[in-house]
Enzyme design. Structure first.
Site, short mmCIF file in Angstrom:
data_model
loop_
_atom_site.label_atom_id
_atom_site.label_comp_id
_atom_site.label_asym_id
_atom_site.label_seq_id
_atom_site.Cartn_x
_atom_site.Cartn_y
_atom_site.Cartn_z
CG HIS A 120 -0.18 0.21 2.51
ND1 HIS A 120 0.26 -0.84 3.28
CD2 HIS A 120 0.23 1.33 3.17
CE1 HIS A 120 0.90 -0.39 4.33
NE2 HIS A 120 0.90 0.93 4.30
CB SER A 122 1.03 5.66 4.31
OG SER A 122 1.26 4.38 4.84
CD GLN A 164 6.80 10.13 13.30
OE1 GLN A 164 5.83 9.59 13.83
NE2 GLN A 164 6.87 11.44 13.15
CG ASP A 204 9.19 17.41 1.72
OD1 ASP A 204 8.42 17.28 0.74
OD2 ASP A 204 10.43 17.49 1.63
CG HIS A 208 7.43 4.82 0.76
ND1 HIS A 208 7.18 5.89 1.60
CD2 HIS A 208 7.50 3.72 1.56
CE1 HIS A 208 7.09 5.45 2.85
NE2 HIS A 208 7.27 4.14 2.85
#
Length: 265
Positions: A120, A122, A164, A204, A208
């Protein structure tokens, strides 16, 4: 992830309170003078009853070994549903053939890499919704998506990503055409997020398609020489230009174990 509240069985405090809720202590007049208080008999609760409501006092065990070592981004709490908005990608045989070449090569650098179970792109971060907000949230998304035009995109640039927290590393194919349409799509999703006071997408974003992942930060091993070799495999793969050009027809939302589909115009 969520279930209707269940009645828990607890003996905490049950011995020290009378039926009307007042505490009874020796000598406070709760029995007549000269009479011995009747002993309280505690009857055991049958195992069949105790086992009727497993996990009513605590949330589910967060055992990372049961899901490949992945760690929750936020702790589980009853009534909270992890929610994610994304564009689904249905892998064709040719795409899986490409992945069958890419992954073994990447594993020579990082053996613990594994293929993604589903593919997928996101459109949101993973956010938390209360159960009663799921349907209003999805309805708001559908209203936003209904007027959005379908479009083509191409994802053919190999790139290395981490989450993150730097607890997971991904090999992905970055979008090289269709980026502007993805930004517009995210803008619509972000408006819904703001309506429900939820976190919007990254400032930003690098849109992908994740191909494989591993636990930990493996960027040092995968970037550089490995990345160049993986890109060469993609560039030289037969019909890669056609294979990695994709038509977006719908957006999906996953909330807990519920899936919702929102067609584009």
């Amino acid at each position: 992830m969520s279930a209707a509240p269940l009645v828990g069985y607890s003996s905490s405090g049950s011995e020290d309170e009378s039926e009307d809720g007042r505490q009874t202590r020796p000598g406070n007049g709760s029995h007549r003078r000269g009479q011995s208080p009747l002993p309280r008999q505690r009857f055991p609760v049958p195992d069949s009853v105790l086992n009727m409501f497993p996990g009513t006092e605590e949330g589910p065990e967060d055992d990372s070994t049961k899901h490949g070592g992945r760690v929750r981004t936020f702790p589980h709490e009853r009534g909270n549903w992890a929610t994610h908005v994304y564009v689904p990608y249905e892998a064709k045989e040719e795409f899986l053939d490409l992945l069958d070449v890419l992954l073994p090569h990447a594993q020579t650098y990082v053996p613990r890499l594994v293929k993604m179970e589903a593919f997928h792109l996101s459109l949101s971060q993973s956010v938390v919704l209360r159960h009663h907000w799921i349907l209003p949230f999805v309805q708001a998304l559908k209203a936003r998506m209904a007027s959005f035009q379908r479009f083509f995109f191409t994802a053919n640039q190999v790139k290395i990503y981490t989450n993150q927290e730097k607890t997971r590393t991904f090999i992905g194919l970055e979008v090289t055409s269709g980026h502007a349409q993805f930004l517009d799509l995210v803008s619509e999703v972000d408006r819904v997020m703001e309506e429900f006071h939820l976190t919007t997408f990254y400032q930003d974003p690098s849109f992908h398609l994740s191909l494989a992942w591993c636990v930990g930060d493996a960027r040092l091993q995968l970037e550089g020489q490995c990345l160049q070799e993986l890109q060469a495999i993609v560039d030289g793969f037969e019909d890669a230009e056609v294979l990695l050009r994709v038509y977006i027809e719908q957006v999906h939302c996953k909330s807990g174990n519920k899936f919702f589909s929102m067609p584009l115009k």
